[in-house]
Design a protein around this motif. Structure first.
Motif, PDB file in Angstrom:
ATOM      1  N   GLY B  52      60.219  -1.501  57.012  1.00 34.12           N
ATOM      2  CA  GLY B  52      61.200  -1.845  58.041  1.00 34.12           C
ATOM      3  C   GLY B  52      61.061  -0.943  59.259  1.00 34.12           C
ATOM      4  N   ASP B  53      60.714   0.324  59.008  1.00 33.50           N
ATOM      5  CA  ASP B  53      60.493   1.251  60.120  1.00 33.50           C
ATOM      6  C   ASP B  53      59.216   0.907  60.884  1.00 33.50           C
ATOM      7  OD1 ASP B  53      62.761   2.581  59.357  1.00 33.50           O
ATOM      8  OD2 ASP B  53      61.719   4.245  58.380  1.00 33.50           O
ATOM      9  N   VAL B  54      58.198   0.444  60.156  1.00 32.68           N
ATOM     10  CA  VAL B  54      56.949   0.030  60.815  1.00 32.68           C
ATOM     11  C   VAL B  54      57.237  -1.140  61.763  1.00 32.68           C
ATOM     12  CG1 VAL B  54      54.632  -0.915  60.460  1.00 32.68           C
ATOM     13  CG2 VAL B  54      55.520   0.863  58.923  1.00 32.68           C
ATOM     14  N   ALA B  55      58.042  -2.091  61.289  1.00 32.56           N
ATOM     15  CA  ALA B  55      58.412  -3.238  62.134  1.00 32.56           C
ATOM     16  C   ALA B  55      59.138  -2.760  63.381  1.00 32.56           C
ATOM     17  CB  ALA B  55      59.302  -4.202  61.346  1.00 32.56           C
ATOM     18  N   TRP B  56      60.116  -1.875  63.173  1.00 35.30           N
ATOM     19  CA  TRP B  56      60.902  -1.358  64.299  1.00 35.30           C
ATOM     20  C   TRP B  56      59.987  -0.707  65.329  1.00 35.30           C
ATOM     21  CZ3 TRP B  56      66.420  -1.051  64.926  1.00 35.30           C
ATOM     22  CH2 TRP B  56      66.803  -0.363  66.076  1.00 35.30           C
ATOM     23  N   VAL B  59      57.682  -3.062  67.421  1.00 34.25           N
ATOM     24  CA  VAL B  59      58.382  -3.732  68.517  1.00 34.25           C
ATOM     25  C   VAL B  59      58.757  -2.720  69.589  1.00 34.25           C
ATOM     26  CG1 VAL B  59      60.455  -5.023  69.162  1.00 34.25           C
ATOM     27  CG2 VAL B  59      59.248  -5.571  67.036  1.00 34.25           C
ATOM     28  N   ALA B  60      59.274  -1.559  69.151  1.00 36.63           N
ATOM     29  CA  ALA B  60      59.812  -0.582  70.102  1.00 36.63           C
ATOM     30  C   ALA B  60      58.728  -0.015  71.025  1.00 36.63           C
ATOM     31  CB  ALA B  60      60.522   0.541  69.350  1.00 36.63           C
ATOM     32  N   VAL B  61      57.515   0.225  70.496  1.00 37.19           N
ATOM     33  CA  VAL B  61      56.474   0.794  71.367  1.00 37.19           C
ATOM     34  C   VAL B  61      56.094  -0.198  72.458  1.00 37.19           C
ATOM     35  CG1 VAL B  61      55.587   2.340  69.572  1.00 37.19           C
ATOM     36  CG2 VAL B  61      54.483   0.115  69.922  1.00 37.19           C
ATOM     37  N   ILE B 171      62.998  12.523  62.151  1.00 39.44           N
ATOM     38  CA  ILE B 171      62.259  11.447  61.475  1.00 39.44           C
ATOM     39  C   ILE B 171      62.616  10.099  62.100  1.00 39.44           C
ATOM     40  CG2 ILE B 171      61.915  10.266  59.269  1.00 39.44           C
ATOM     41  CD1 ILE B 171      62.223  12.995  57.896  1.00 39.44           C
ATOM     42  N   ALA B 172      63.873   9.915  62.466  1.00 41.44           N
ATOM     43  CA  ALA B 172      64.283   8.669  63.131  1.00 41.44           C
ATOM     44  C   ALA B 172      63.610   8.538  64.499  1.00 41.44           C
ATOM     45  CB  ALA B 172      65.801   8.620  63.276  1.00 41.44           C
ATOM     46  N   ALA B 173      63.447   9.650  65.213  1.00 39.90           N
ATOM     47  CA  ALA B 173      62.780   9.598  66.521  1.00 39.90           C
ATOM     48  C   ALA B 173      61.336   9.143  66.348  1.00 39.90           C
ATOM     49  CB  ALA B 173      62.817  10.961  67.203  1.00 39.90           C
ATOM     50  N   TYR B 174      60.707   9.528  65.229  1.00 35.90           N
ATOM     51  CA  TYR B 174      59.338   9.104  64.947  1.00 35.90           C
ATOM     52  C   TYR B 174      59.281   7.653  64.472  1.00 35.90           C
ATOM     53  CZ  TYR B 174      54.984   8.581  62.364  1.00 35.90           C
ATOM     54  OH  TYR B 174      53.793   8.086  61.883  1.00 35.90           O
ATOM     55  N   ARG B 175      60.190   7.295  63.566  1.00 35.64           N
ATOM     56  CA  ARG B 175      60.093   5.983  62.916  1.00 35.64           C
ATOM     57  C   ARG B 175      60.829   4.862  63.645  1.00 35.64           C
ATOM     58  NH1 ARG B 175      60.672   7.733  56.582  1.00 35.64           N
ATOM     59  NH2 ARG B 175      58.477   8.292  56.285  1.00 35.64           N
ATOM     60  N   ARG B 176      61.925   5.184  64.295  1.00 36.97           N
ATOM     61  CA  ARG B 176      62.709   4.129  64.967  1.00 36.97           C
ATOM     62  C   ARG B 176      62.983   4.518  66.415  1.00 36.97           C
ATOM     63  NH1 ARG B 176      65.901  -0.044  61.232  1.00 36.97           N
ATOM     64  NH2 ARG B 176      64.513   0.066  59.446  1.00 36.97           N
ATOM     65  N   PRO B 177      61.921   4.676  67.212  1.00 37.44           N
ATOM     66  CA  PRO B 177      62.131   5.071  68.615  1.00 37.44           C
ATOM     67  C   PRO B 177      62.958   4.030  69.357  1.00 37.44           C
ATOM     68  CG  PRO B 177      59.881   4.305  68.292  1.00 37.44           C
ATOM     69  CD  PRO B 177      60.498   4.416  66.923  1.00 37.44           C
ATOM     70  N   ARG B 178      63.747   4.502  70.314  1.00 40.87           N
ATOM     71  CA  ARG B 178      64.594   3.632  71.120  1.00 40.87           C
ATOM     72  C   ARG B 178      63.964   3.485  72.502  1.00 40.87           C
ATOM     73  NH1 ARG B 178      69.299   0.745  69.550  1.00 40.87           N
ATOM     74  NH2 ARG B 178      69.805   1.552  67.503  1.00 40.87           N
ATOM     75  N   PRO B 179      63.428   2.321  72.814  1.00 42.16           N
ATOM     76  CA  PRO B 179      62.841   2.149  74.143  1.00 42.16           C
ATOM     77  C   PRO B 179      63.913   2.340  75.215  1.00 42.16           C
ATOM     78  CG  PRO B 179      62.957   0.051  72.965  1.00 42.16           C
ATOM     79  CD  PRO B 179      63.366   1.106  71.990  1.00 42.16           C
ATOM     80  N   ARG B 180      63.564   3.006  76.306  1.00 41.96           N
ATOM     81  CA  ARG B 180      64.532   3.396  77.338  1.00 41.96           C
ATOM     82  C   ARG B 180      64.703   2.268  78.354  1.00 41.96           C
ATOM     83  NH1 ARG B 180      67.157   7.559  74.863  1.00 41.96           N
ATOM     84  NH2 ARG B 180      65.661   7.912  73.192  1.00 41.96           N
ATOM     85  N   LEU B 181      65.183   1.120  77.847  1.00 42.59           N
ATOM     86  CA  LEU B 181      65.247  -0.077  78.690  1.00 42.59           C
ATOM     87  C   LEU B 181      66.230   0.071  79.841  1.00 42.59           C
ATOM     88  CD1 LEU B 181      64.979  -2.552  75.703  1.00 42.59           C
ATOM     89  CD2 LEU B 181      63.364  -2.478  77.613  1.00 42.59           C
ATOM     90  N   ALA B 182      67.428   0.583  79.546  1.00 42.64           N
ATOM     91  CA  ALA B 182      68.435   0.719  80.614  1.00 42.64           C
ATOM     92  C   ALA B 182      67.965   1.747  81.646  1.00 42.64           C
ATOM     93  CB  ALA B 182      69.775   1.136  80.010  1.00 42.64           C
ATOM     94  N   GLU B 183      67.440   2.876  81.160  1.00 40.87           N
ATOM     95  CA  GLU B 183      66.943   3.903  82.078  1.00 40.87           C
ATOM     96  C   GLU B 183      65.808   3.349  82.940  1.00 40.87           C
ATOM     97  OE1 GLU B 183      67.543   4.216  78.876  1.00 40.87           O
ATOM     98  OE2 GLU B 183      68.272   6.219  78.338  1.00 40.87           O
ATOM     99  N   GLY B 184      64.955   2.544  82.320  1.00 39.89           N
ATOM    100  CA  GLY B 184      63.841   1.968  83.065  1.00 39.89           C
ATOM    101  C   GLY B 184      64.316   1.068  84.194  1.00 39.89           C
ATOM    102  N   ASP B 246      56.653   9.936  71.886  1.00 43.30           N
ATOM    103  CA  ASP B 246      57.990  10.195  72.438  1.00 43.30           C
ATOM    104  C   ASP B 246      58.680   8.923  72.914  1.00 43.30           C
ATOM    105  OD1 ASP B 246      58.470  13.014  72.245  1.00 43.30           O
ATOM    106  OD2 ASP B 246      56.854  13.319  73.698  1.00 43.30           O
ATOM    107  N   HIS B 247      57.902   8.075  73.621  1.00 42.50           N
ATOM    108  CA  HIS B 247      58.471   6.854  74.202  1.00 42.50           C
ATOM    109  C   HIS B 247      59.650   7.125  75.116  1.00 42.50           C
ATOM    110  CE1 HIS B 247      55.456   4.743  72.123  1.00 42.50           C
ATOM    111  NE2 HIS B 247      55.830   5.264  70.988  1.00 42.50           N
ATOM    112  N   GLN B 248      59.593   8.277  75.797  1.00 44.67           N
ATOM    113  CA  GLN B 248      60.470   8.513  76.936  1.00 44.67           C
ATOM    114  C   GLN B 248      59.757   7.965  78.179  1.00 44.67           C
ATOM    115  OE1 GLN B 248      63.493   9.526  76.733  1.00 44.67           O
ATOM    116  NE2 GLN B 248      63.511  10.262  74.611  1.00 44.67           N
ATOM    117  N   LEU B 249      60.471   7.948  79.304  1.00 47.77           N
ATOM    118  CA  LEU B 249      59.875   7.480  80.549  1.00 47.77           C
ATOM    119  C   LEU B 249      59.539   8.655  81.451  1.00 47.77           C
ATOM    120  CD1 LEU B 249      62.176   4.434  81.340  1.00 47.77           C
ATOM    121  CD2 LEU B 249      60.047   4.511  80.022  1.00 47.77           C
TER     122      LEU B 249
END
Lengths: 296, 296
Positions: B52-56, B59-61, B171-184, B246-249
């Motif tokens: 499930g983390d791989v799926a997340w 998509v997130a990257v 571990i969550a930052a590695y496995r379930r990164p949150r894309p910075r859509l609003a910031e972008g 990291d998937h920060q902007l």
């Protein structure tokens, strides 16, 4: 998990309306038609197939899906696993040949390092533009089933490549298929339903009938076989009609339309369900396997 | 073949203008922004990472690349290798969670059978819409370099997951990164250049400077580290700034713009070339490795 079960599960996810319920080979976004195909060494191509042919086939199978929607190619994305330099160079040469021959530029992609010993997995996503886009599911009772070109050449070409005994024309049909882009653009405005023949004529015909909620009769003796196929494989029409990789176009046309210069009429749709095969007007048994199905 | 050599060869193929010379992480087709990323087990994720983390992450990257162009997600395509039912089911659950959480529907894709023993190779292609699309190459001399969020959490999370000793937040930052859509979307109309930090802050900053034909100075003491990172990994800012995922902007902003509520100023661009690191105003040596590079 089997493919059908997986796709049924995907249908329970949030779906874009352009996904068309995951019932077609393409997605739609405005006037864009989008398709993607992954090929794995040992599954979709032979590990010792020439890399340039793998490149060609990878692009061509995607453009074949665009052809089946009457779309003009716009560009492709390539997802590529980097490996040894010789393979990569030969792949690039075949990619260049294919993109130039088919008039389709590169839009972008992603490269990854291939781990030691891992099977090559390659993906192309293709974009096209189209006005009239026939669905897989639009056939109507009374429509005739038409197919472009000849059937079974690629399947015989695969055997010929494995045995090392085959006519070049058949091996070329397997390794360097020509997507029927011009035929697709001609047929799309006329067709009630259209798809490409990728997993075998019988299974793909059955899929079009099932998606359209109809029964389909295919006259085996009308299935077009090439002279080269006949001289290599004899008159084994069932082998031809259940082999994959043809990348011809299959379409449902109203009875008054007869594009005989680019296609052959091989059957008809009727109210009901299922597939019936005939030979010289007599019903014959279905073979145990209608074509290629993906499974885990 | 090395990635840079392969991409240089791709640039000699017929290119669509929307490929932007293959110099960015996205392609453009009208107002569509398109990106694709492939992940391989053992390279981009650990073979025993939860499916499930791989799926997340997959998509997130991709959505992170859309975020870096200020784009609103439209949909994704998934290329998926079918394997054992348990893995597939857990993957689907994670995919559902991610698509729902990030408001991005499925558009289509392709499934293939995974041969016995083959490494899982998964691809997602993501589509977004954007008006103002900052390139990677648009930084100007005098611009400041800004980064969203904190750096190094995912890299520390990878180590924590491997050692089994880490804080869940890393571990969550590695496995379930949150894309910075609003910031972008906030930063895109202001930025001269923007990209996401995927291979490491230093290498990605260097890439933005090189693409823009400029020199870049990064003040290591200004690189934002989370409290959790500091308590797990100490003050090792070089480890944080050279770790991937990291998937920060990262964006180049004119000096009069200061979005301090969503980003931190960590450097500046000047005429010249190359990367200079400082610590408390003193120049310090570059580490031998600036981040992650793909190679054969």
């Amino acid at each position: 998990m089997m493919e059908a079960e997986f796709i049924a599960a995907l249908r329970r996810l949030p779906l874009h309306e352009g996904a068309q319920g995951l019932s077609d080979d393409v997605a739609r976004l405005g006037d864009l038609v989008i398709t993607t195909d992954t090929m794995i060494a040992g599954v979709h191509f032979l590990p010792d197939d020439p890399p340039g042919d793998v490149a060609w086939k990878l692009v061509a199978v995607n453009l074949s899906d665009l052809a089946a929607k009457g779309a003009e190619p716009v560009g492709i994305l390539l997802n590529y696993p980097l490996s040894d330099t010789g393979w990569d160079r030969a792949f690039l040469a075949g990619l260049n040949a294919c993109l130039s021959a088919l008039g389709c530029p590169l839009l972008g992609g992603d490269t990854v390092g291939l781990p030691e010993g891992a099977a090559r997995v390659l993906t192309v996503t293709a974009f096209g533009r189209a006005d009239a886009v026939p669905a897989r599911s639009g056939a109507k009772a009374g429509d005739r089933l038409w197919v472009t070109g000849t059937i079974g050449d690629a399947g015989a070409g695969l055997k010929a490549a494995q045995r090392g005994d085959g006519p070049d024309a058949l091996i070329a049909a397997y390794r360097r298929p020509r997507p029927r882009l011009a035929e697709g653009r001609t047929l799309a405005p006329l067709a009630h339903a259209m798809m490409d023949v990728s997993d075998g004529l019988l299974i793909d015909g059955w899929r079009m009938a099932a998606a359209s909620g109809l029964a389909l009769t295919i006259a085996l003796d009308r299935v077009p076989l090439s002279t080269t196929y006949r001289s290599y494989a004899g008159d084994d029409v069932l082998a031809a009609a259940t082999a994959g990789d043809d990348h011809q176009l299959l379409c449902a046309l109203p009875p008054e339309v007869a594009p005989t210069s680019i296609a052959t009429c091989i059957g008809s749709f009727a109210v009901g369900k299922g597939l019936v095969l005939t030979q010289s007007g007599e019903v014959v048994a279905l073979p145990p396997r209608l074509g290629f199905e993906h499974r885990a």
